[in-house]
Design an enzyme around this catalytic site. Structure first.
Site, PDB file in Angstrom:
ATOM      1  N   TYR A   1     -13.502  -2.873  11.402  1.00 48.55           N
ATOM      2  CA  TYR A   1     -12.155  -2.305  11.270  1.00 48.55           C
ATOM      3  C   TYR A   1     -11.368  -2.515  12.566  1.00 48.55           C
ATOM      4  O   TYR A   1     -10.197  -2.944  12.535  1.00 48.55           O
ATOM      5  CB  TYR A   1     -12.236  -0.811  10.948  1.00 48.55           C
ATOM      6  CG  TYR A   1     -10.887  -0.147  10.895  1.00 48.55           C
ATOM      7  CD1 TYR A   1     -10.026  -0.369   9.818  1.00 48.55           C
ATOM      8  CD2 TYR A   1     -10.456   0.697  11.919  1.00 48.55           C
ATOM      9  CE1 TYR A   1      -8.766   0.220   9.772  1.00 48.55           C
ATOM     10  CE2 TYR A   1      -9.211   1.295  11.875  1.00 48.55           C
ATOM     11  CZ  TYR A   1      -8.367   1.064  10.800  1.00 48.55           C
ATOM     12  OH  TYR A   1      -7.121   1.639  10.761  1.00 48.55           O
TER      13      TYR A   1
ATOM     14  N   SER B   1      -3.477  -0.196  14.843  1.00 48.06           N
ATOM     15  CA  SER B   1      -4.150   1.054  15.194  1.00 48.06           C
ATOM     16  C   SER B   1      -4.569   1.037  16.655  1.00 48.06           C
ATOM     17  O   SER B   1      -4.786  -0.027  17.253  1.00 48.06           O
ATOM     18  CB  SER B   1      -5.392   1.252  14.317  1.00 48.06           C
ATOM     19  OG  SER B   1      -6.183   2.330  14.780  1.00 48.06           O
TER      20      SER B   1
ATOM     21  N   GLY C   1       0.796  -1.224   0.000  1.00 48.99           N
ATOM     22  CA  GLY C   1       0.000   0.000   0.000  1.00 48.99           C
ATOM     23  C   GLY C   1       0.822   1.264   0.000  1.00 48.99           C
ATOM     24  O   GLY C   1       0.402   2.302   0.525  1.00 48.99           O
ATOM     25  N   ALA C   2       1.989   1.222  -0.633  1.00 50.35           N
ATOM     26  CA  ALA C   2       2.903   2.377  -0.597  1.00 50.35           C
ATOM     27  C   ALA C   2       2.677   3.347  -1.751  1.00 50.35           C
ATOM     28  O   ALA C   2       3.517   4.202  -2.017  1.00 50.35           O
ATOM     29  CB  ALA C   2       4.353   1.897  -0.596  1.00 50.35           C
ATOM     30  N   ASN C   3       1.544   3.240  -2.415  1.00 55.38           N
ATOM     31  CA  ASN C   3       1.240   4.169  -3.508  1.00 55.38           C
ATOM     32  C   ASN C   3       0.582   5.443  -3.002  1.00 55.38           C
ATOM     33  O   ASN C   3       0.398   6.399  -3.770  1.00 55.38           O
ATOM     34  CB  ASN C   3       0.331   3.496  -4.540  1.00 55.38           C
ATOM     35  CG  ASN C   3      -0.954   2.964  -3.940  1.00 55.38           C
ATOM     36  OD1 ASN C   3      -0.986   2.564  -2.786  1.00 55.38           O
ATOM     37  ND2 ASN C   3      -2.020   2.943  -4.728  1.00 55.38           N
ATOM     38  N   THR C   4       0.231   5.481  -1.714  1.00 59.49           N
ATOM     39  CA  THR C   4      -0.447   6.662  -1.168  1.00 59.49           C
ATOM     40  C   THR C   4      -0.259   6.720   0.342  1.00 59.49           C
ATOM     41  O   THR C   4       0.202   5.759   0.966  1.00 59.49           O
ATOM     42  CB  THR C   4      -1.957   6.621  -1.508  1.00 59.49           C
ATOM     43  OG1 THR C   4      -2.560   7.857  -1.136  1.00 59.49           O
ATOM     44  CG2 THR C   4      -2.646   5.476  -0.788  1.00 59.49           C
ATOM     45  N   GLY C   5      -0.604   7.846   0.939  1.00 58.75           N
ATOM     46  CA  GLY C   5      -0.640   7.982   2.393  1.00 58.75           C
ATOM     47  C   GLY C   5       0.656   7.704   3.119  1.00 58.75           C
ATOM     48  O   GLY C   5       1.740   8.011   2.625  1.00 58.75           O
ATOM     49  N   ILE C   6       0.553   7.101   4.309  1.00 56.70           N
ATOM     50  CA  ILE C   6       1.750   6.870   5.118  1.00 56.70           C
ATOM     51  C   ILE C   6       2.663   5.832   4.470  1.00 56.70           C
ATOM     52  O   ILE C   6       3.870   5.858   4.677  1.00 56.70           O
ATOM     53  CB  ILE C   6       1.401   6.473   6.565  1.00 56.70           C
ATOM     54  CG1 ILE C   6       0.689   5.123   6.629  1.00 56.70           C
ATOM     55  CG2 ILE C   6       0.561   7.547   7.240  1.00 56.70           C
ATOM     56  CD1 ILE C   6       0.475   4.622   8.050  1.00 56.70           C
ATOM     57  N   GLY C   7       2.097   4.944   3.678  1.00 56.04           N
ATOM     58  CA  GLY C   7       2.932   3.965   2.980  1.00 56.04           C
ATOM     59  C   GLY C   7       3.861   4.636   1.987  1.00 56.04           C
ATOM     60  O   GLY C   7       5.044   4.293   1.887  1.00 56.04           O
TER      61      GLY C   7
END
Length: 316
Positions: free
Chosen positions: A200, A175, A46-52
């Site tokens: 979640y 989380s 998931g490193a295409n956006t956000g904290i990743g």
């Protein structure tokens, strides 16, 4: 009249004066490690956006070969291009990975192992949050399937390579929401009842329990595993909830930026003082409190067994 205006404006003036201190408090801990990662191979889901994406940017600055593992390849390529241009590190590459499809996970690992003999850091970062009820390709409830089971299988398939690349690290992004989670083994796929928020929380509790059980099984291997809470981050993660998205946009001043939210992921990946630390939970680059149900060894073991059964694997 002047006195009235002064009274009315005083709180706003105080807020402006306090703003830098509020922002510093919200930003939280910062990873201070200067560790270099030349010659190391790092996979970030998931490193295409956000904290990743911000984690990938920092890791690339440190010289590692970085695999951005994501479902949206064009978006991943855009992120990789941006990171390569900024860091000068041409070893930032994208590979397709859909954590909602075990076939995709197996294909991803098969292709990675054709390219790389060693993997030094695995960052299980990708996730979905509060999505409408749906199931993965394999019939798992989506949030448990992506956030827990997908990463469980990915870690299992990469573990031998990690063991052959020691010292190695596994980092699980969980989380604070795990405090409100409960593993309902009698309705593991929420077919009887579904609440997107509680689902979640349950998936994030699963991350904690997985980390705890895996750390026990990895003792003496020089492969460590730790979990973390990134903080409340202004990112795309809340896109499935209209109300949460609205609140996030209105309160963005009091939320971490993706770069700030990535700090604990980076810390758990590179901090020298964590070389032999395993099975722990961190927030703001410091040890954090785990809910009592996140420390239940019996639940952790049962979740492990159920996860193996659902995925059709034997992981002793």
């Amino acid at each position: 009249m002047d006195a009235c205006w002064t009274l009315l404006l005083a709180p706003f003036a105080l807020l402006l004066l306090a703003a830098p201190y509020i922002r510093k408090f919200v930003a939280g801990g910062v990873c201070k490690s200067k560790a270099k990662l030349h010659g190391k191979v790092v996979i970030i889901t998931g490193a295409n956006t956000g904290i990743g994406k911000e984690t990938a940017r920092d890791i690339a600055h440190r010289g590692a070969r970085v695999f951005i593992a994501c479902r949206d390849v064009p978006k991943g390529e855009a992120a990789a291009c941006e990171i390569r241009a900024e860091t000068g590190n041409e070893q930032v590459v994208v590979r397709k990975l859909d954590l909602a499809d075990t076939k995709s996970i197996r294909e991803f690992v098969e292709n990675i192992l054709k390219e790389e003999q060693h993997i030094h850091i695995l960052i299980n970062n990708a996730g979905v949050m509060m999505c409408p009820y749906s199931k993965t390709v394999d019939g798992f409830e989506m949030q448990l399937g992506v956030n827990h089971l997908g990463h469980f299988l990915l870690t299992y398939l990469l573990l031998d390579t990690l063991k052959n690349s020691t010292p190695a690290r596994i980092v699980n992004v969980s989380s604070l929401a795990h405090h409100f989670g409960k593993i309902r083994f009698e309705d593991i796929h929420c077919e009887k009842s579904y609440n997107s928020g509680l689902s979640y929380c349950r998936s994030k509790l699963a991350n904690i329990l997985f980390t705890r059980e895996l750390a026990k099984r990895l003792q003496g291997t020089q492969v460590t595993v730790n979990a973390l809470h990134p903080g409340s981050v202004h990112s795309e993660l809340v896109r499935h909830s209209f109300w949460l998205s609205t609140a996030w946009n209105l309160c963005s001043f009091f939320l971490k930026t993706p770069k700030e939210g990535a700090q604990t992921s980076i810390y758990c990946s590179v901090a020298e003082e964590l070389d032999s630390v395993s099975g722990k939970y961190f927030s703001d680059c410091s040890p954090a409190y785990v809910a009592s149900h996140g420390r239940n060894d019996e639940t952790a073991k049962k979740l492990w067994e159920v996860s193996c059964r659902l995925l059709g694997i034997q992981w002793d």
